[in-house]
Design an enzyme around this catalytic site. Structure first.
Site, PDB file in Angstrom:
ATOM      1  N   LYS A 186      35.749  48.216  40.116  1.00  0.00           N
ATOM      2  CA  LYS A 186      36.979  47.566  40.603  1.00  0.00           C
ATOM      3  C   LYS A 186      38.034  47.361  39.511  1.00  0.00           C
ATOM      4  O   LYS A 186      39.227  47.431  39.779  1.00  0.00           O
ATOM      5  CB  LYS A 186      36.647  46.207  41.233  1.00  0.00           C
ATOM      6  N   ASP A 211      40.018  41.919  48.812  1.00  0.00           N
ATOM      7  CA  ASP A 211      38.914  40.946  48.733  1.00  0.00           C
ATOM      8  C   ASP A 211      39.452  39.522  48.835  1.00  0.00           C
ATOM      9  O   ASP A 211      38.976  38.709  49.641  1.00  0.00           O
ATOM     10  CB  ASP A 211      38.182  41.065  47.389  1.00  0.00           C
TER      11      ASP A 211
HETATM   12  P1  NAP Z   1      30.321  39.064  38.359  1.00  0.00           P
HETATM   13  O1  NAP Z   1      31.619  39.669  37.908  1.00  0.00           O
HETATM   14  O2  NAP Z   1      29.037  39.582  37.823  1.00  0.00           O
HETATM   15  O3  NAP Z   1      30.407  37.468  38.050  1.00  0.00           O
HETATM   16  C1  NAP Z   1      29.336  36.618  38.285  1.00  0.00           C
HETATM   17  C2  NAP Z   1      29.645  35.218  37.740  1.00  0.00           C
HETATM   18  O4  NAP Z   1      28.544  34.386  38.069  1.00  0.00           O
HETATM   19  C3  NAP Z   1      29.824  35.151  36.224  1.00  0.00           C
HETATM   20  O5  NAP Z   1      30.761  34.159  35.924  1.00  0.00           O
HETATM   21  C4  NAP Z   1      28.427  34.721  35.764  1.00  0.00           C
HETATM   22  O6  NAP Z   1      28.441  33.999  34.551  1.00  0.00           O
HETATM   23  C5  NAP Z   1      28.043  33.760  36.872  1.00  0.00           C
HETATM   24  N1  NAP Z   1      26.619  33.593  36.962  1.00  0.00           N
HETATM   25  C6  NAP Z   1      25.688  34.554  37.167  1.00  0.00           C
HETATM   26  N2  NAP Z   1      24.459  34.004  37.203  1.00  0.00           N
HETATM   27  C7  NAP Z   1      24.619  32.663  36.986  1.00  0.00           C
HETATM   28  C8  NAP Z   1      23.724  31.568  36.904  1.00  0.00           C
HETATM   29  N3  NAP Z   1      22.412  31.735  37.041  1.00  0.00           N
HETATM   30  N4  NAP Z   1      24.240  30.333  36.703  1.00  0.00           N
HETATM   31  C9  NAP Z   1      25.567  30.157  36.567  1.00  0.00           C
HETATM   32  N5  NAP Z   1      26.472  31.169  36.622  1.00  0.00           N
HETATM   33  C10 NAP Z   1      26.002  32.411  36.835  1.00  0.00           C
HETATM   34  O7  NAP Z   1      30.178  39.166  39.940  1.00  0.00           O
HETATM   35  P2  NAP Z   1      31.359  39.198  41.031  1.00  0.00           P
HETATM   36  O8  NAP Z   1      31.746  40.608  41.293  1.00  0.00           O
HETATM   37  O9  NAP Z   1      32.392  38.221  40.628  1.00  0.00           O
HETATM   38  O10 NAP Z   1      30.569  38.709  42.341  1.00  0.00           O
HETATM   39  C11 NAP Z   1      30.119  37.368  42.455  1.00  0.00           C
HETATM   40  C12 NAP Z   1      29.517  37.136  43.829  1.00  0.00           C
HETATM   41  O11 NAP Z   1      30.507  37.334  44.832  1.00  0.00           O
HETATM   42  C13 NAP Z   1      28.381  38.115  44.178  1.00  0.00           C
HETATM   43  O12 NAP Z   1      27.380  37.395  44.839  1.00  0.00           O
HETATM   44  C14 NAP Z   1      29.028  39.095  45.117  1.00  0.00           C
HETATM   45  O13 NAP Z   1      28.104  39.640  46.042  1.00  0.00           O
HETATM   46  C15 NAP Z   1      30.024  38.190  45.833  1.00  0.00           C
HETATM   47  N6  NAP Z   1      31.143  38.950  46.422  1.00  0.00           N
HETATM   48  C16 NAP Z   1      31.292  38.880  47.768  1.00  0.00           C
HETATM   49  C17 NAP Z   1      32.317  39.576  48.370  1.00  0.00           C
HETATM   50  C18 NAP Z   1      32.475  39.489  49.867  1.00  0.00           C
HETATM   51  O14 NAP Z   1      33.136  40.349  50.458  1.00  0.00           O
HETATM   52  N7  NAP Z   1      31.922  38.464  50.501  1.00  0.00           N
HETATM   53  C19 NAP Z   1      33.215  40.334  47.598  1.00  0.00           C
HETATM   54  C20 NAP Z   1      33.040  40.368  46.210  1.00  0.00           C
HETATM   55  C21 NAP Z   1      31.979  39.664  45.622  1.00  0.00           C
HETATM   56  P3  NAP Z   1      28.224  34.683  33.110  1.00  0.00           P
HETATM   57  O15 NAP Z   1      29.519  35.373  32.764  1.00  0.00           O
HETATM   58  O16 NAP Z   1      27.919  33.522  32.259  1.00  0.00           O
HETATM   59  O17 NAP Z   1      27.076  35.647  33.289  1.00  0.00           O
END
Ligand code: NAP
Length: 293
Positions: A76, A112
Protein backbone atom coordinates in the site's frame (compact mmCIF):
# COMPACT_ATOMS: atom_id res chain seq x y z
CA UNK A 1 -26.50 -13.95 -4.18
CA UNK A 2 -26.71 -14.87 -7.89
CA UNK A 3 -25.41 -18.37 -8.66
CA UNK A 4 -25.17 -17.66 -12.43
CA UNK A 5 -21.90 -18.66 -14.09
CA UNK A 6 -20.16 -15.56 -15.38
CA UNK A 7 -19.40 -15.57 -19.12
CA UNK A 8 -15.97 -14.13 -19.85
CA UNK A 9 -15.55 -12.83 -23.39
CA UNK A 10 -13.00 -10.77 -25.28
CA UNK A 11 -14.78 -7.66 -24.04
CA UNK A 12 -14.70 -8.49 -20.34
CA UNK A 13 -12.95 -5.81 -18.28
CA UNK A 14 -10.38 -7.07 -15.78
CA UNK A 15 -9.92 -5.67 -12.28
CA UNK A 16 -7.64 -7.27 -9.70
CA UNK A 17 -5.94 -7.14 -6.37
CA UNK A 18 -2.16 -7.03 -5.82
CA UNK A 19 -1.04 -8.58 -2.53
CA UNK A 20 1.55 -10.91 -1.06
CA UNK A 21 0.08 -13.24 0.01
CA UNK A 22 -3.29 -12.69 -1.59
CA UNK A 23 -5.11 -16.01 -1.41
CA UNK A 24 -7.00 -15.10 1.78
CA UNK A 25 -8.50 -11.91 0.31
CA UNK A 26 -12.28 -11.54 0.51
CA UNK A 27 -12.36 -8.91 -2.23
CA UNK A 28 -12.72 -11.26 -5.25
CA UNK A 29 -15.88 -12.83 -3.80
CA UNK A 30 -17.37 -9.44 -2.90
CA UNK A 31 -16.63 -7.73 -6.24
CA UNK A 32 -17.53 -10.65 -8.52
CA UNK A 33 -20.89 -10.97 -6.74
CA UNK A 34 -21.47 -7.27 -7.36
CA UNK A 35 -20.49 -7.40 -11.05
CA UNK A 36 -22.74 -10.38 -11.67
CA UNK A 37 -25.69 -8.90 -9.81
CA UNK A 38 -25.34 -5.61 -11.69
CA UNK A 39 -24.86 -7.36 -15.08
CA UNK A 40 -21.49 -5.59 -15.47
CA UNK A 41 -18.99 -7.21 -17.83
CA UNK A 42 -16.08 -7.21 -15.40
CA UNK A 43 -14.16 -9.92 -13.58
CA UNK A 44 -12.08 -9.43 -10.41
CA UNK A 45 -8.99 -11.63 -9.97
CA UNK A 46 -6.26 -12.00 -7.32
CA UNK A 47 -2.64 -11.39 -8.38
CA UNK A 48 0.12 -12.54 -6.05
CA UNK A 49 2.80 -9.87 -6.47
CA UNK A 50 6.08 -10.33 -4.56
CA UNK A 51 7.50 -7.02 -3.27
CA UNK A 52 10.44 -7.00 -5.70
CA UNK A 53 8.07 -7.25 -8.69
CA UNK A 54 5.67 -4.47 -7.69
CA UNK A 55 6.99 -1.96 -10.28
CA UNK A 56 6.50 -4.51 -13.08
CA UNK A 57 3.02 -5.37 -11.84
CA UNK A 58 2.02 -1.69 -11.85
CA UNK A 59 3.32 -1.29 -15.43
CA UNK A 60 1.25 -4.33 -16.37
CA UNK A 61 -1.93 -2.44 -15.40
CA UNK A 62 -1.23 -0.21 -18.42
CA UNK A 63 0.08 -2.96 -20.71
CA UNK A 64 -2.83 -5.31 -20.03
CA UNK A 65 -5.39 -2.48 -19.93
CA UNK A 66 -6.75 -3.50 -16.53
CA UNK A 67 -9.57 -1.16 -15.44
CA UNK A 68 -7.87 -0.87 -12.08
CA UNK A 69 -6.72 -2.82 -9.05
CA UNK A 70 -6.89 -2.95 -5.29
CA UNK A 71 -3.57 -2.97 -3.48
CA UNK A 72 -3.12 -4.73 -0.17
CA UNK A 73 -0.40 -5.75 2.30
CA UNK A 74 2.55 -5.24 1.85
CA UNK A 75 2.28 -2.85 -1.13
CA UNK A 76 0.00 0.00 0.00
CA UNK A 77 2.78 2.46 0.75
CA UNK A 78 5.46 1.47 -1.76
CA UNK A 79 3.03 1.55 -4.68
CA UNK A 80 2.63 5.33 -4.36
CA UNK A 81 5.94 6.03 -6.16
CA UNK A 82 4.80 4.20 -9.33
CA UNK A 83 1.56 6.15 -9.85
CA UNK A 84 0.89 9.26 -11.95
CA UNK A 85 -1.36 11.02 -9.44
CA UNK A 86 -3.00 10.61 -6.05
CA UNK A 87 -6.27 11.68 -4.47
CA UNK A 88 -5.87 14.25 -1.70
CA UNK A 89 -6.56 11.64 1.01
CA UNK A 90 -4.11 9.13 -0.46
CA UNK A 91 -1.45 11.85 -0.60
CA UNK A 92 -1.95 12.79 3.05
CA UNK A 93 -2.18 9.19 4.22
CA UNK A 94 0.80 8.17 2.08
CA UNK A 95 -0.84 4.89 1.09
CA UNK A 96 -3.06 3.63 -1.72
CA UNK A 97 -5.48 0.71 -1.74
CA UNK A 98 -7.24 1.44 -5.06
CA UNK A 99 -5.80 2.31 -8.47
CA UNK A 100 -7.90 3.52 -11.40
CA UNK A 101 -6.52 3.51 -14.97
CA UNK A 102 -7.64 6.14 -17.50
CA UNK A 103 -5.73 5.59 -20.74
CA UNK A 104 -2.14 5.24 -19.53
CA UNK A 105 -2.70 7.37 -16.42
CA UNK A 106 -2.81 5.59 -13.07
CA UNK A 107 -4.41 7.42 -10.15
CA UNK A 108 -4.21 6.14 -6.58
CA UNK A 109 -6.93 6.45 -3.97
CA UNK A 110 -7.32 5.35 -0.36
CA UNK A 111 -10.80 3.99 0.23
CA UNK A 112 -9.84 2.18 3.48
CA UNK A 113 -10.19 5.27 5.63
CA UNK A 114 -13.27 6.59 3.85
CA UNK A 115 -14.73 3.09 4.19
CA UNK A 116 -14.15 3.18 7.94
CA UNK A 117 -15.80 6.60 8.15
CA UNK A 118 -18.82 5.27 6.26
CA UNK A 119 -19.06 2.31 8.65
CA UNK A 120 -19.23 4.82 11.54
CA UNK A 121 -21.91 6.84 9.74
CA UNK A 122 -23.93 3.66 9.19
CA UNK A 123 -23.89 3.07 12.96
CA UNK A 124 -24.78 6.75 13.60
CA UNK A 125 -21.49 7.47 15.36
CA UNK A 126 -20.74 11.21 15.35
CA UNK A 127 -17.15 12.04 14.41
CA UNK A 128 -17.53 15.82 14.53
CA UNK A 129 -16.08 16.96 17.87
CA UNK A 130 -15.16 13.41 18.93
CA UNK A 131 -12.18 12.40 21.04
CA UNK A 132 -10.57 9.63 18.98
CA UNK A 133 -8.13 7.11 20.48
CA UNK A 134 -6.24 4.90 18.06
CA UNK A 135 -4.56 1.80 19.46
CA UNK A 136 -1.53 1.17 17.22
CA UNK A 137 0.31 3.34 14.71
CA UNK A 138 0.60 1.25 11.55
CA UNK A 139 -0.71 1.99 8.07
CA UNK A 140 -4.37 1.48 8.98
CA UNK A 141 -4.08 3.74 12.05
CA UNK A 142 -2.52 6.49 9.92
CA UNK A 143 -5.30 6.26 7.33
CA UNK A 144 -8.04 6.35 9.97
CA UNK A 145 -6.35 9.17 11.95
CA UNK A 146 -6.10 11.43 8.90
CA UNK A 147 -9.65 10.68 7.75
CA UNK A 148 -11.25 11.27 11.17
CA UNK A 149 -9.24 14.45 11.72
CA UNK A 150 -10.40 15.75 8.32
CA UNK A 151 -13.96 14.75 9.28
CA UNK A 152 -13.86 17.05 12.32
CA UNK A 153 -12.58 14.98 15.27
CA UNK A 154 -11.59 17.31 18.12
CA UNK A 155 -8.65 15.29 19.41
CA UNK A 156 -6.71 12.32 18.02
CA UNK A 157 -4.71 10.28 20.55
CA UNK A 158 -2.36 7.58 19.29
CA UNK A 159 -1.62 4.82 21.79
CA UNK A 160 1.42 2.62 21.20
CA UNK A 161 3.98 0.36 22.79
CA UNK A 162 7.58 1.66 22.86
CA UNK A 163 8.50 0.37 19.40
CA UNK A 164 5.67 2.32 17.78
CA UNK A 165 6.51 5.75 19.23
CA UNK A 166 8.21 7.26 16.15
CA UNK A 167 5.46 6.10 13.80
CA UNK A 168 2.87 7.55 16.19
CA UNK A 169 4.69 10.89 16.20
CA UNK A 170 4.64 10.85 12.41
CA UNK A 171 0.86 10.39 12.43
CA UNK A 172 0.43 13.11 15.07
CA UNK A 173 2.39 15.55 12.87
CA UNK A 174 0.24 14.87 9.80
CA UNK A 175 -2.94 15.29 11.86
CA UNK A 176 -1.71 18.55 13.43
CA UNK A 177 -0.52 19.89 10.07
CA UNK A 178 -3.72 19.27 8.13
CA UNK A 179 -6.61 19.62 10.54
CA UNK A 180 -7.82 21.47 13.60
CA UNK A 181 -7.60 18.32 15.73
CA UNK A 182 -5.20 18.25 18.66
CA UNK A 183 -2.91 15.22 18.40
CA UNK A 184 -1.25 13.36 21.27
CA UNK A 185 0.91 10.24 21.55
CA UNK A 186 0.88 7.96 24.62
CA UNK A 187 2.00 4.53 25.75
CA UNK A 188 -0.64 1.90 26.54
CA UNK A 189 0.07 2.25 30.28
CA UNK A 190 -0.52 6.04 30.19
CA UNK A 191 -3.88 6.55 28.56
CA UNK A 192 -5.86 7.96 31.51
CA UNK A 193 -5.35 11.60 30.42
CA UNK A 194 -6.51 10.85 26.90
CA UNK A 195 -10.04 9.82 27.90
CA UNK A 196 -12.60 12.61 27.59
CA UNK A 197 -15.73 12.87 29.74
CA UNK A 198 -17.83 12.18 26.65
CA UNK A 199 -17.57 11.58 22.92
CA UNK A 200 -14.77 8.98 22.95
CA UNK A 201 -14.24 6.74 19.92
CA UNK A 202 -11.68 4.03 20.70
CA UNK A 203 -10.34 2.08 17.73
CA UNK A 204 -8.18 -1.04 17.80
CA UNK A 205 -5.77 -0.57 14.88
CA UNK A 206 -3.45 -3.39 16.00
CA UNK A 207 -3.76 -6.98 14.76
CA UNK A 208 -4.20 -8.19 18.37
CA UNK A 209 -7.27 -10.48 18.49
CA UNK A 210 -7.19 -11.38 14.83
CA UNK A 211 -7.80 -15.01 13.77
CA UNK A 212 -6.32 -17.39 14.96
CA UNK A 213 -5.43 -15.43 18.14
CA UNK A 214 -9.06 -14.77 18.97
CA UNK A 215 -8.60 -14.93 22.76
CA UNK A 216 -6.25 -11.92 22.76
CA UNK A 217 -7.13 -8.25 23.05
CA UNK A 218 -5.11 -5.02 23.10
CA UNK A 219 -3.84 -3.91 26.54
CA UNK A 220 -6.38 -1.12 26.96
CA UNK A 221 -8.73 -0.98 29.97
CA UNK A 222 -12.36 -0.75 28.93
CA UNK A 223 -13.81 -0.91 32.45
CA UNK A 224 -13.41 2.78 33.37
CA UNK A 225 -14.30 4.58 30.14
CA UNK A 226 -17.52 6.64 29.97
CA UNK A 227 -20.71 4.81 29.06
CA UNK A 228 -21.29 6.79 25.84
CA UNK A 229 -17.93 5.66 24.39
CA UNK A 230 -17.90 3.83 21.07
CA UNK A 231 -15.43 0.95 20.69
CA UNK A 232 -14.29 -0.10 17.21
CA UNK A 233 -12.01 -2.76 15.83
CA UNK A 234 -10.47 -2.72 12.36
CA UNK A 235 -10.18 -6.51 12.52
CA UNK A 236 -12.88 -8.26 10.46
CA UNK A 237 -11.92 -11.89 11.14
CA UNK A 238 -13.49 -12.64 13.55
CA UNK A 239 -16.33 -10.21 12.88
CA UNK A 240 -16.63 -9.68 16.64
CA UNK A 241 -13.26 -9.71 18.42
CA UNK A 242 -12.76 -10.32 22.13
CA UNK A 243 -12.15 -6.55 22.43
CA UNK A 244 -15.60 -5.82 20.98
CA UNK A 245 -17.26 -8.61 22.99
CA UNK A 246 -15.77 -7.14 26.17
CA UNK A 247 -16.96 -3.65 25.25
CA UNK A 248 -20.43 -4.94 24.40
CA UNK A 249 -20.64 -6.78 27.74
CA UNK A 250 -20.03 -3.38 29.39
CA UNK A 251 -22.97 -1.96 27.43
CA UNK A 252 -20.80 0.09 25.06
CA UNK A 253 -21.66 0.63 21.40
CA UNK A 254 -19.32 -1.32 19.08
CA UNK A 255 -18.31 -1.17 15.41
CA UNK A 256 -16.62 -4.13 13.70
CA UNK A 257 -13.96 -3.95 10.96
CA UNK A 258 -16.26 -5.82 8.57
CA UNK A 259 -18.04 -2.51 7.79
CA UNK A 260 -14.73 -0.93 6.80
CA UNK A 261 -13.94 -3.91 4.57
CA UNK A 262 -17.35 -3.67 2.92
CA UNK A 263 -17.28 0.07 2.33
CA UNK A 264 -13.67 0.29 1.12
CA UNK A 265 -14.91 -2.21 -1.49
CA UNK A 266 -18.08 -0.32 -2.42
CA UNK A 267 -16.10 2.93 -2.81
CA UNK A 268 -13.51 1.20 -5.02
CA UNK A 269 -16.31 -0.35 -7.10
CA UNK A 270 -17.79 3.10 -7.67
CA UNK A 271 -14.40 4.52 -8.72
CA UNK A 272 -13.89 1.77 -11.32
CA UNK A 273 -17.42 1.47 -12.69
CA UNK A 274 -18.80 4.99 -12.02
CA UNK A 275 -21.98 3.22 -10.91
CA UNK A 276 -23.56 2.94 -7.50
CA UNK A 277 -22.34 -0.19 -5.72
CA UNK A 278 -24.90 -2.88 -4.83
CA UNK A 279 -24.11 -2.63 -1.11
CA UNK A 280 -26.47 -5.37 0.07
CA UNK A 281 -25.17 -7.89 -2.49
CA UNK A 282 -21.59 -7.12 -1.47
CA UNK A 283 -22.43 -7.33 2.24
CA UNK A 284 -24.09 -10.74 1.81
CA UNK A 285 -21.17 -12.09 -0.26
CA UNK A 286 -18.73 -10.87 2.38
CA UNK A 287 -20.72 -12.29 5.30
CA UNK A 288 -20.98 -15.67 3.57
CA UNK A 289 -17.24 -15.71 2.85
CA UNK A 290 -16.42 -14.73 6.45
CA UNK A 291 -18.67 -17.50 7.78
CA UNK A 292 -16.92 -20.06 5.58
CA UNK A 293 -13.44 -19.35 6.98
P1 NAP B 1 0.64 -2.63 10.69
O1 NAP B 1 1.07 -1.55 9.74
O2 NAP B 1 1.47 -3.85 10.84
O3 NAP B 1 0.48 -1.93 12.15
C1 NAP B 1 0.16 -2.67 13.29
C2 NAP B 1 0.25 -1.78 14.53
O4 NAP B 1 -0.15 -2.57 15.64
C3 NAP B 1 1.64 -1.25 14.84
O5 NAP B 1 1.53 0.02 15.43
C4 NAP B 1 2.15 -2.27 15.87
O6 NAP B 1 3.10 -1.73 16.76
C5 NAP B 1 0.88 -2.54 16.65
N1 NAP B 1 0.93 -3.80 17.34
C6 NAP B 1 1.13 -5.03 16.80
N2 NAP B 1 1.11 -5.96 17.76
C7 NAP B 1 0.92 -5.31 18.95
C8 NAP B 1 0.81 -5.73 20.29
N3 NAP B 1 0.90 -7.01 20.63
N4 NAP B 1 0.58 -4.79 21.24
C9 NAP B 1 0.49 -3.49 20.91
N5 NAP B 1 0.60 -3.02 19.64
C10 NAP B 1 0.81 -3.93 18.66
O7 NAP B 1 -0.81 -3.16 10.33
P2 NAP B 1 -2.00 -2.34 9.61
O8 NAP B 1 -1.91 -2.53 8.14
O9 NAP B 1 -2.03 -0.97 10.16
O10 NAP B 1 -3.28 -3.19 10.08
C11 NAP B 1 -3.70 -3.17 11.44
C12 NAP B 1 -4.99 -3.95 11.59
O11 NAP B 1 -6.02 -3.34 10.82
C13 NAP B 1 -4.90 -5.40 11.09
O12 NAP B 1 -5.60 -6.21 11.98
C14 NAP B 1 -5.60 -5.36 9.76
O13 NAP B 1 -6.21 -6.60 9.44
C15 NAP B 1 -6.67 -4.31 10.03
N6 NAP B 1 -7.17 -3.68 8.79
C16 NAP B 1 -8.49 -3.83 8.51
C17 NAP B 1 -9.00 -3.27 7.36
C18 NAP B 1 -10.47 -3.44 7.07
O14 NAP B 1 -10.88 -3.27 5.91
N7 NAP B 1 -11.28 -3.74 8.07
C19 NAP B 1 -8.17 -2.54 6.49
C20 NAP B 1 -6.82 -2.39 6.82
C21 NAP B 1 -6.32 -2.98 7.99
P3 NAP B 1 4.69 -1.83 16.54
O15 NAP B 1 5.04 -0.81 15.48
O16 NAP B 1 5.21 -1.52 17.87
O17 NAP B 1 4.94 -3.25 16.08
Amino acid sequence: MSKKIQRITGKTGVIGIFGFPVEHSFSPVMHNAAFQAGGLDYVYVPFEVPPERLAEAVSAIRALKLRGVNVTIPHKERVVQYLDSLSEEARLIGAVNTIVRSGDELKGYNTDAAGFLRSLEEKKVAVQGANVLLLGAGGAARAVAVQLALAGARRVGIVVRNSGWRKAEGIAEIVAGHSCAKSTVALFENTQDLIAEKGNIIINCTPVGMHPNVMEMPPFKLDTIPADSVVCDLIYNPAETLFLKTAKARGLKTVSGSGMLLYQGTLAYELWTRQQAPVDIMRTALEEALQRC
